[in-house]
Design a protein around this motif. Structure first.
Motif, mmCIF file in Angstrom:
data_model
loop_
_atom_site.group_PDB
_atom_site.id
_atom_site.type_symbol
_atom_site.label_atom_id
_atom_site.label_comp_id
_atom_site.label_asym_id
_atom_site.label_seq_id
_atom_site.Cartn_x
_atom_site.Cartn_y
_atom_site.Cartn_z
ATOM 1 N N SER A 45 5.963 7.242 -1.351
ATOM 2 C CA SER A 45 5.721 7.962 -0.096
ATOM 3 C C SER A 45 6.530 7.357 1.045
ATOM 4 O O SER A 45 6.922 8.044 1.982
ATOM 5 N N LYS A 46 6.785 6.068 0.971
ATOM 6 C CA LYS A 46 7.609 5.380 1.985
ATOM 7 C C LYS A 46 8.476 4.351 1.264
ATOM 8 O O LYS A 46 8.138 3.914 0.175
ATOM 9 N N TYR A 47 9.548 3.946 1.902
ATOM 10 C CA TYR A 47 10.422 2.955 1.263
ATOM 11 C C TYR A 47 10.323 1.579 1.917
ATOM 12 O O TYR A 47 10.988 0.639 1.491
ATOM 13 N N SER A 48 9.528 1.501 3.001
ATOM 14 C CA SER A 48 9.461 0.186 3.632
ATOM 15 C C SER A 48 8.153 0.022 4.389
ATOM 16 O O SER A 48 7.464 1.006 4.687
ATOM 17 N N HIS A 49 7.855 -1.222 4.696
ATOM 18 C CA HIS A 49 6.696 -1.545 5.521
ATOM 19 C C HIS A 49 7.226 -2.292 6.735
ATOM 20 O O HIS A 49 7.838 -3.374 6.602
ATOM 21 N N GLN A 50 7.045 -1.682 7.907
ATOM 22 C CA GLN A 50 7.491 -2.255 9.181
ATOM 23 C C GLN A 50 8.980 -2.611 9.196
ATOM 24 O O GLN A 50 9.403 -3.517 9.910
ATOM 25 N N VAL A 83 13.150 -0.988 -3.637
ATOM 26 C CA VAL A 83 14.393 -0.382 -4.122
ATOM 27 C C VAL A 83 14.259 -0.088 -5.617
ATOM 28 O O VAL A 83 13.473 -0.718 -6.320
ATOM 29 N N GLY A 84 15.050 0.866 -6.100
ATOM 30 C CA GLY A 84 15.130 1.127 -7.530
ATOM 31 C C GLY A 84 13.884 1.793 -8.086
ATOM 32 O O GLY A 84 13.224 2.591 -7.415
ATOM 33 N N ASP A 85 13.542 1.428 -9.323
ATOM 34 C CA ASP A 85 12.377 2.040 -9.971
ATOM 35 C C ASP A 85 11.101 1.787 -9.175
ATOM 36 O O ASP A 85 10.120 2.491 -9.360
ATOM 37 N N ALA A 86 11.100 0.811 -8.326
ATOM 38 C CA ALA A 86 9.911 0.569 -7.498
ATOM 39 C C ALA A 86 9.648 1.757 -6.581
ATOM 40 O O ALA A 86 8.528 1.944 -6.137
ATOM 41 N N CYS A 87 10.674 2.568 -6.312
ATOM 42 C CA CYS A 87 10.427 3.715 -5.426
ATOM 43 C C CYS A 87 10.773 5.070 -6.034
ATOM 44 O O CYS A 87 10.493 6.094 -5.404
ATOM 45 N N HIS A 88 11.350 5.130 -7.228
ATOM 46 C CA HIS A 88 11.532 6.448 -7.866
ATOM 47 C C HIS A 88 11.588 6.288 -9.375
ATOM 48 O O HIS A 88 12.252 5.396 -9.896
ATOM 49 N N GLY A 133 0.789 -1.235 0.000
ATOM 50 C CA GLY A 133 0.000 0.000 0.000
ATOM 51 C C GLY A 133 0.816 1.278 0.000
ATOM 52 O O GLY A 133 0.401 2.274 0.581
ATOM 53 N N ILE A 134 1.982 1.246 -0.662
ATOM 54 C CA ILE A 134 2.780 2.479 -0.742
ATOM 55 C C ILE A 134 2.433 3.203 -2.042
ATOM 56 O O ILE A 134 2.418 2.615 -3.116
ATOM 57 N N GLU A 135 2.191 4.506 -1.919
ATOM 58 C CA GLU A 135 1.797 5.316 -3.077
ATOM 59 C C GLU A 135 3.021 5.920 -3.756
ATOM 60 O O GLU A 135 4.022 6.199 -3.082
ATOM 61 N N MET A 136 2.892 6.220 -5.030
ATOM 62 C CA MET A 136 3.908 7.017 -5.714
ATOM 63 C C MET A 136 3.387 8.451 -5.787
ATOM 64 O O MET A 136 2.242 8.678 -6.189
ATOM 65 N N ILE A 137 4.234 9.404 -5.413
ATOM 66 C CA ILE A 137 3.810 10.799 -5.411
ATOM 67 C C ILE A 137 4.563 11.536 -6.517
ATOM 68 O O ILE A 137 5.797 11.461 -6.595
ATOM 69 N N GLY A 138 3.827 12.261 -7.350
ATOM 70 C CA GLY A 138 4.459 12.992 -8.440
ATOM 71 C C GLY A 138 3.552 13.007 -9.639
ATOM 72 O O GLY A 138 2.356 12.786 -9.517
ATOM 73 N N GLU A 139 4.154 13.251 -10.791
ATOM 74 C CA GLU A 139 3.299 13.376 -11.969
ATOM 75 C C GLU A 139 3.894 12.772 -13.223
ATOM 76 O O GLU A 139 5.096 12.514 -13.295
#
Ligand SMILES: Cc1cc2nc3c(=O)[nH]c(=O)nc-3n(C[C@H](O)[C@H](O)[C@H](O)COP(=O)(O)OP(=O)(O)OC[C@H]3O[C@@H](n4cnc5c(N)ncnc54)[C@H](O)[C@@H]3O)c2cc1C
Length: 607
Positions: free
Chosen positions: A327-332, A338-343, A195-201
């Protein structure tokens, strides 16, 4: 139906692109049991990165892999800019510069290597170390236990697919893991599950990219340099030319607004992964003639008075770019992305895979520490993955936006691109990336005697030293192996005995986690192993004593590390530099009598 088989593993890595592969290689160096699953079958291609920045090569070097990358890659040293002639009859060379214009990197160039070779080198390394990528395998369900007592709190169901029809196989398995790394690209399944969102456009502009070989008869003169060309007319605004190995080239075309009408080949590309807007990767095929036609059209007007004869096109695509950060890089602190999964951002400055590798490297040793050391402090270190890497991704998007503007011809010139590139060099080369204060990076005391108090948070600056045992010049990076340990570099002062009580205390409690090396300023002929310094630690061997001295008469190699760190060899107390397992400076401490800062540093991390 029989119930699925169950297995246990310390770390499950999902995705074998650059981020997943480097995670795997790093964990293998640290002897952490892991498993890596990848949706693609053998021979299928995903990312499109081909530019490796200096810091990434340093990382690969620490993993023992710079040699194959250097052997198979080509190097970019020269950058050339072109502007339209005033008469609008063509373009003219207006500027030339060094591509990596800073003295600092150990590898002062960009290395270009096609992604398939990049992946092959890492896969072979994994295989040599007994690790096989579980291909044709996807996760289908993920649960994490709320209980903190569970040793393997994450349960992932995985499904093995067949290459003929990747959706029909019902061979499932349940993997129980202590940690999961989601390295599954821009459309990350792992990210969505937690449930981590990507923020941006999504940016509106379209880009063309094509890999080809310039044929004989090409009159464009600087084909082996990186070129930034402002077109004088036509559909393409600014063109970027990257020389590739084997005489090949990659061309980028910025199609400025208004965008051309959508074509059947229109893709959304997020860093390396072209997609059709669905959730899957969908690489543009070689029959992508529409993209090729658009790009070649832009090239024929863009290069004006010069001709570029195109042959052997291996890839062509039109794509748009999303600039987003998770919005976050980890859950608990159990499941990480990592990588394109987060940016995601544009490939303009060649950063996507490099940032992804940096994420993987930053996380791997922290996982190893948390797995090996059960203290709450060691578990807390995991949160520094996000606090160190996410700000960097935000900076990357800001840099990308600046860079983006410069690719719009109505806004700027290639010379401005060159200026921005040079201004952001520490960042884009990766060697100037810094990490902020945390338990891992502690600023020196204000009254420190060493001059450079701002090195904490930077990666170890390059320098050569001379090994006392055999007088071999050695790069200081090679003195700091990627083995999960911290390295304590002690800069000795003239009074060799000073300050060693504080070090011995630390050795007694944390010695297992610390590799110590000593550096001394002085002539190699005058240094003998019988010196007190050599006897300080019983297990010390001559290979861990280094000298700041010219390696041979008249040479500057071997000399200067005291100067680099601003340490005075005549000071009263030695200076201890703590280097984290990833080569970053964690602290610089004056080891005066009774000093507890060194011990406090390790207590903060290991309890
Ligand atoms: C034209 C172009 C040029 C570029 N040039 C550069 C450059 O020069 N330098 C640079 O640094 N970057 C560049 N990039 C960006 C770079 O390609 C990406 O940033 C990089 O590939 C990201 O690596 P990754 O491992 O995070 O993700 P990916 O490369 O996307 O890898 C993710 C992997 O996960 C797998 N996967 C996905 N979903 C699942 C699932 N559910 N289960 C199992 N496996 C799954 C995928 O098959 C894939 O192998 C470029 C991108 C483009 C488009």
């Amino acid at each position: 139906m029989s119930s699925p088989s169950t297995s246990k593993v310390d770390v499950l890595i999902v995705g074998a692109g650059p981020a997943g592969l480097v995670s795997a290689v790093a964990l293998s160096r640290l002897h952490i049991p892991f498993r890596i699953v990848e949706r693609r079958h053998k021979g299928e291609l995903a990312g499109r990165a081909d530019g490796i920045q200096p810091r990434t090569l340093e990382i690969l070097s620490s993993l023992g892999l710079s040699a194959p990358f250097l052997a198979h890659g080509s190097q970019i040293h020269r950058m050339v800019t072109y502007m339209p002639l005033p008469t609008e009859s063509g373009i003219a060379l207006v500027g030339q510069s060094i591509n990596i214009p800073i003295d600092e990197p150990r590898f002062p160039f960009e290395t270009v290597l096609p992604i398939e070779k990049f992946e092959e080198i890492l896969q072979e390394d994994l295989l040599e170390n007994g690790h096989v990528i579980d291909r044709g395998t996807v996760p289908t369900d993920l649960k994490i236990s709320e209980s903190t007592d569970e040793e393997y709190p994450i349960e992932i169901e995985i499904r093995h697919t067949t290459s003929e029809n990747s959706n029909t196989s019902n061979v499932t398995e349940v993997v129980r893991a202590k940690y999961v790394i989601g390295a599954d690209g821009a459309h990350s399944w792992v990210r969505k599950e937690i449930g981590i969102e990507m923020i941006g456009e999504q940016t509106p502009h379209r880009w063309g990219v094509m890999d080809f070989t310039p044929d004989r008869g090409t009159t464009f003169p600087t084909t082996r340099a990186k070129n930034i060309i402002q077109a004088h007319e036509g559909p393409g605004g600014v063109l970027g030319w990257i020389p590739r190995p084997g005489g090949q080239a990659r061309i980028y075309v910025a199609f400025g607004p208004p965008p051309p009408p959508p074509t059947p080949v229109e893709q959304e590309t997020v860093n390396g992964t072209s997609t059709t807007g669905s959730d899957g990767d969908d690489i543009v095929g070689l029959d992508d003639t529409d993209a090729r036609t658009m790009i070649e059209g832009a090239m024929s007007t863009g290069f004006g008075n010069f001709s570029v004869l195109v042959k052997d096109v291996t890839w062509a695509s039109i794509y748009r770019v999303a600039q987003r950060v998770a919005s976050k890089y980890s859950h608990q602190d159990r499941i990480f992305i990592v990588g394109d999964a987060c940016h995601t951002h544009s490939p303009n400055s060649g950063q996507g895979a490099n940032a992804s590798i940096g994420d993987a490297y930053n996380l791997a040793w922290k996982l190893a520490l948390a797995l090996r050391h059960k203290s709450p402090q060691a578990q807390n270190i995991l949160s520094t993955y996000e606090s160190e890497r996410r700000p960097l991704a935000l900076d990357l998007i800001a840099y990308d936006k600046e860079m983006f503007k410069l690719f719009k011809p109505e806004l700027s010139t290639p010379i401005e691109y060159q200026r921005l590139w040079e201004r952001g060099m520490g960042f884009s080369s990766g060697v100037g990336i810094t990490y902020g204060p945390s338990a891992l990076c502690i600023a020196p005391k204000e009254n420190a005697t060493f001059r450079f108090t701002d090195l904490v948070g930077y990666r170890l600056p390059p320098a050569h030293v001379v090994r006392a045992s055999d007088w071999q010049p050695v790069h200081i990076h090679d003195v700091v192996p990627f083995n999960g340990n911290f390295t304590l570099i002690v800069f000795l002062v003239e009074n060799l005995k000073s300050g060693f009580d504080s070090i011995q205390n630390v050795w007694m409690k944390y010695g297992r986690w610390i590799d110590t090396v000593l550096v001394k300023k002085g002539e190699k002929e005058e240094f003998f192993f019988e010196d007190d310094a050599y006897l300080m630690e019983p297990a010390f061997d001559g290979n861990r004593l280094y000298l700041d001295t010219p390696s041979r008469p008249g040479s500057s190699i071997g000399e200067g590390i005291y100067e680099t760190f601003g340490v005075d060899s005549k000071a009263d107390a030695p200076v201890g530099v703590i280097v984290r397992p990833d080569g970053y400076i964690g602290a610089m401490i004056e080891l005066d009598e009774g000093n507890t800062d060194l011990r406090d540093y390790f207590t903060g991390i290991l309890g």
